[in-house]
Design a protein around this motif. Structure first.
Motif, mmCIF file in Angstrom:
data_model
loop_
_atom_site.group_PDB
_atom_site.id
_atom_site.type_symbol
_atom_site.label_atom_id
_atom_site.label_comp_id
_atom_site.label_asym_id
_atom_site.label_seq_id
_atom_site.Cartn_x
_atom_site.Cartn_y
_atom_site.Cartn_z
ATOM 1 N N ALA A 22 5.526 -13.572 -2.568
ATOM 2 C CA ALA A 22 6.697 -12.707 -2.750
ATOM 3 C C ALA A 22 7.135 -12.689 -4.211
ATOM 4 C CB ALA A 22 7.844 -13.183 -1.865
ATOM 5 N N LYS A 23 7.113 -13.841 -4.863
ATOM 6 C CA LYS A 23 7.493 -13.901 -6.267
ATOM 7 C C LYS A 23 6.484 -13.164 -7.138
ATOM 8 C CE LYS A 23 10.287 -18.106 -6.012
ATOM 9 N NZ LYS A 23 10.424 -19.529 -6.393
ATOM 10 N N ARG A 24 5.223 -13.232 -6.773
ATOM 11 C CA ARG A 24 4.211 -12.475 -7.534
ATOM 12 C C ARG A 24 4.439 -10.972 -7.370
ATOM 13 N NH1 ARG A 24 0.703 -16.232 -5.071
ATOM 14 N NH2 ARG A 24 -0.318 -14.619 -3.796
ATOM 15 N N LEU A 25 4.853 -10.543 -6.168
ATOM 16 C CA LEU A 25 5.153 -9.123 -5.939
ATOM 17 C C LEU A 25 6.321 -8.675 -6.805
ATOM 18 C CD1 LEU A 25 4.940 -6.430 -4.377
ATOM 19 C CD2 LEU A 25 6.464 -7.431 -2.651
ATOM 20 N N ILE A 26 7.367 -9.477 -6.868
ATOM 21 C CA ILE A 26 8.546 -9.120 -7.658
ATOM 22 C C ILE A 26 8.179 -9.021 -9.140
ATOM 23 C CG2 ILE A 26 10.769 -10.008 -8.470
ATOM 24 C CD1 ILE A 26 11.226 -11.015 -5.590
ATOM 25 N N ALA A 27 7.414 -9.997 -9.634
ATOM 26 C CA ALA A 27 6.993 -9.964 -11.035
ATOM 27 C C ALA A 27 6.155 -8.727 -11.324
ATOM 28 C CB ALA A 27 6.213 -11.231 -11.379
ATOM 29 N N TYR A 28 5.292 -8.385 -10.382
ATOM 30 C CA TYR A 28 4.451 -7.193 -10.542
ATOM 31 C C TYR A 28 5.314 -5.931 -10.587
ATOM 32 C CZ TYR A 28 0.876 -3.672 -9.506
ATOM 33 O OH TYR A 28 0.060 -2.572 -9.548
ATOM 34 N N ALA A 29 6.292 -5.835 -9.702
ATOM 35 C CA ALA A 29 7.133 -4.636 -9.609
ATOM 36 C C ALA A 29 7.989 -4.429 -10.850
ATOM 37 C CB ALA A 29 8.017 -4.725 -8.368
ATOM 38 N N ASN A 30 8.215 -5.480 -11.630
ATOM 39 C CA ASN A 30 9.044 -5.373 -12.831
ATOM 40 C C ASN A 30 8.279 -4.912 -14.056
ATOM 41 O OD1 ASN A 30 11.482 -6.069 -11.657
ATOM 42 N ND2 ASN A 30 11.237 -8.255 -12.037
ATOM 43 N N GLN A 31 6.979 -4.784 -13.970
ATOM 44 C CA GLN A 31 6.201 -4.345 -15.125
ATOM 45 C C GLN A 31 6.496 -2.872 -15.433
ATOM 46 O OE1 GLN A 31 1.961 -5.937 -15.230
ATOM 47 N NE2 GLN A 31 2.510 -6.362 -13.093
ATOM 48 N N PRO A 32 6.604 -2.518 -16.710
ATOM 49 C CA PRO A 32 6.990 -1.140 -17.064
ATOM 50 C C PRO A 32 6.036 -0.081 -16.521
ATOM 51 C CG PRO A 32 6.296 -2.392 -19.006
ATOM 52 C CD PRO A 32 6.460 -3.376 -17.899
ATOM 53 N N GLU A 33 4.731 -0.331 -16.579
ATOM 54 C CA GLU A 33 3.795 0.686 -16.107
ATOM 55 C C GLU A 33 3.904 0.898 -14.598
ATOM 56 O OE1 GLU A 33 1.464 -3.237 -16.599
ATOM 57 O OE2 GLU A 33 3.067 -2.131 -17.632
ATOM 58 N N VAL A 34 4.239 -0.154 -13.866
ATOM 59 C CA VAL A 34 4.427 -0.034 -12.424
ATOM 60 C C VAL A 34 5.677 0.785 -12.124
ATOM 61 C CG1 VAL A 34 4.842 -1.316 -10.282
ATOM 62 C CG2 VAL A 34 3.216 -2.191 -11.973
ATOM 63 N N GLN A 35 6.727 0.545 -12.878
ATOM 64 C CA GLN A 35 7.969 1.285 -12.652
ATOM 65 C C GLN A 35 7.834 2.757 -13.026
ATOM 66 O OE1 GLN A 35 11.641 -0.452 -13.812
ATOM 67 N NE2 GLN A 35 11.213 -2.376 -12.773
ATOM 68 N N VAL A 36 7.104 3.060 -14.079
ATOM 69 C CA VAL A 36 6.852 4.460 -14.423
ATOM 70 C C VAL A 36 6.116 5.142 -13.279
ATOM 71 C CG1 VAL A 36 5.554 6.018 -15.930
ATOM 72 C CG2 VAL A 36 6.903 4.155 -16.923
ATOM 73 N N ARG A 37 5.136 4.452 -12.729
ATOM 74 C CA ARG A 37 4.365 5.004 -11.613
ATOM 75 C C ARG A 37 5.272 5.259 -10.410
ATOM 76 N NH1 ARG A 37 0.033 1.381 -11.628
ATOM 77 N NH2 ARG A 37 0.988 0.069 -10.032
ATOM 78 N N TYR A 38 6.221 4.343 -10.180
ATOM 79 C CA TYR A 38 7.152 4.520 -9.065
ATOM 80 C C TYR A 38 8.057 5.730 -9.286
ATOM 81 C CZ TYR A 38 11.176 3.719 -6.039
ATOM 82 O OH TYR A 38 12.188 3.881 -5.123
#
Length: 347
Positions: free
Chosen positions: A271-287
């Motif tokens: 779960a913590k790895r998922l949260i860290a992943y979701a906070n990356q800028p490229e992931v958020q742009v994709r979202y």
């Protein structure tokens, strides 16, 4: 998006206890609010994360029932792992020991996040906005304020509002002439609360209550309501798909949803790895490219295309005249105001 904590009734507790007896799932369970928002998360976050992490996750959805989470924690039968929740629920639940603490030194990206995004028990998933929406093809004159929303003579017909005190009390005061910067000052007084409920009572015969985030856009398209409060991202997604729907940004109310890990989860590390992943800028742009809610990473916000930014709640032009949710106010007064609202709505 969403709901504030409610005191569970006996029936709800018994139901929850029955559901919570199931063993924890062999794979991590991530719970969101469903609809277009969760579909966007699936494409932008969940699937790519699972591929990179070489792990599996199961998705579920809810309407923000904190009672179920509390029963899980209290009984030790935790069959959810990561949940999407609003700020007041996060703050209250963190104080009550319902969520795992986050170590931001290990998670990383905290220095890139907007203020209030990195919390002791939660990480902001998105910035949402609740605003007025309408169908451009069905209104000759566009509404511009909550005063217009309350004006049933100029705009006859049903209005959609979420069936909760939260949001509606703020909107009622703005409709009654309270300035954005004074809304919570007024609402913090008994007279201000009375004033908000009196204003809601004026509109009550015309209200059609929504509870799921997908309903406002559906009702506008079907012509069931002439205007509705709504999560802006839902309307943006519909408009991008060709629907003639529009958002009124002045008077909108914005806040954050958070990812939190339920205390007792069997998948805390994942779960913590998922949260860290979701906070990356490229992931958020994709979202945001999937659905235009506001990113919480400042580097992601800076990378957005201007055409997309027009739909994002935190874009400079959309923040003009907008109201930031006072999370502490709803933590302190949420129970009593929701109880009063439920009694008022049932009459």
């Amino acid at each position: 998006m969403k709901a504030f904590a409610q005191k569970p009734g006996l029936g709800a507790l018994l139901l929850c206890l029955g559901m919570a007896t199931a063993q924890a799932a062999p794979d991590m369970v991530v719970v969101g609010y469903g609809g277009a928002g969760q579909k966007a998360q699936d494409v932008a976050v969940f699937q790519p994360f699972s591929a990179q992490d070489n792990s599996k996750l199961i998705q579920s959805e809810y309407n923000g029932e904190m009672a179920r989470i509390k029963v899980m924690v209290d009984t030790g039968h935790v069959d959810w792992d990561v949940v999407q929740i609003e700020g007041p629920d996060l703050m209250r639940g963190c104080d009550e020991g319902m969520y795992e603490q986050l170590d931001w030194a290990k998670l990383g990206h905290a220095d890139q996040l907007i203020p209030e995004a990195a919390q002791a028990c939660g990480s902001a998933a998105l910035v949402w906005s609740v605003a007025i929406a309408y169908d451009r093809n069905k209104l000759a004159k566009a509404p511009t304020s909550w005063a217009d929303f309350w004006d049933v003579k100029t705009y006859p017909g049903k209005r959609g509002l979420r069936k909760r005190a939260v949001y509606n009390l703020e909107f009622a005061l703005m409709a009654d002439g309270v300035k954005v910067e004074d809304v919570y000052k007024v609402l913090a007084t008994p007279q201000g609360v009375d004033r908000a409920f009196a204003k809601l009572s004026e509109l009550k015969p015309y209200i059609q209550w929504w509870e799921a985030g997908a309903q406002p856009a559906q009702w506008l398209t079907a012509g069931d309501v002439v205007m509705t409060s709504t999560y802006s991202g839902r309307i943006a997604a519909a408009a991008q798909a060709g629907a003639p729907l529009a958002v009124v940004w002045p008077g909108s109310l914005y806040g954050m949803d958070y990812w939190a890990i339920i205390k007792g989860s069997k998948h805390v590390a994942q779960a913590k790895r998922l949260i860290a992943y979701a906070n990356q800028p490229e992931v958020q742009v994709r979202y945001v490219q999937q659905i235009p809610y506001g990113p919480t990473n400042t580097q992601a916000a800076a990378a957005l295309d201007p055409g997309l930014a027009q739909w994002v709640p935190t874009s400079r032009q959309n923040l003009q005249g907008a109201l930031s949710m006072d999370v502490a106010f709803w933590v302190d007064h949420g129970y009593e105001l929701e109880e009063r609202f439920n009694a008022w709505a049932s009459k």
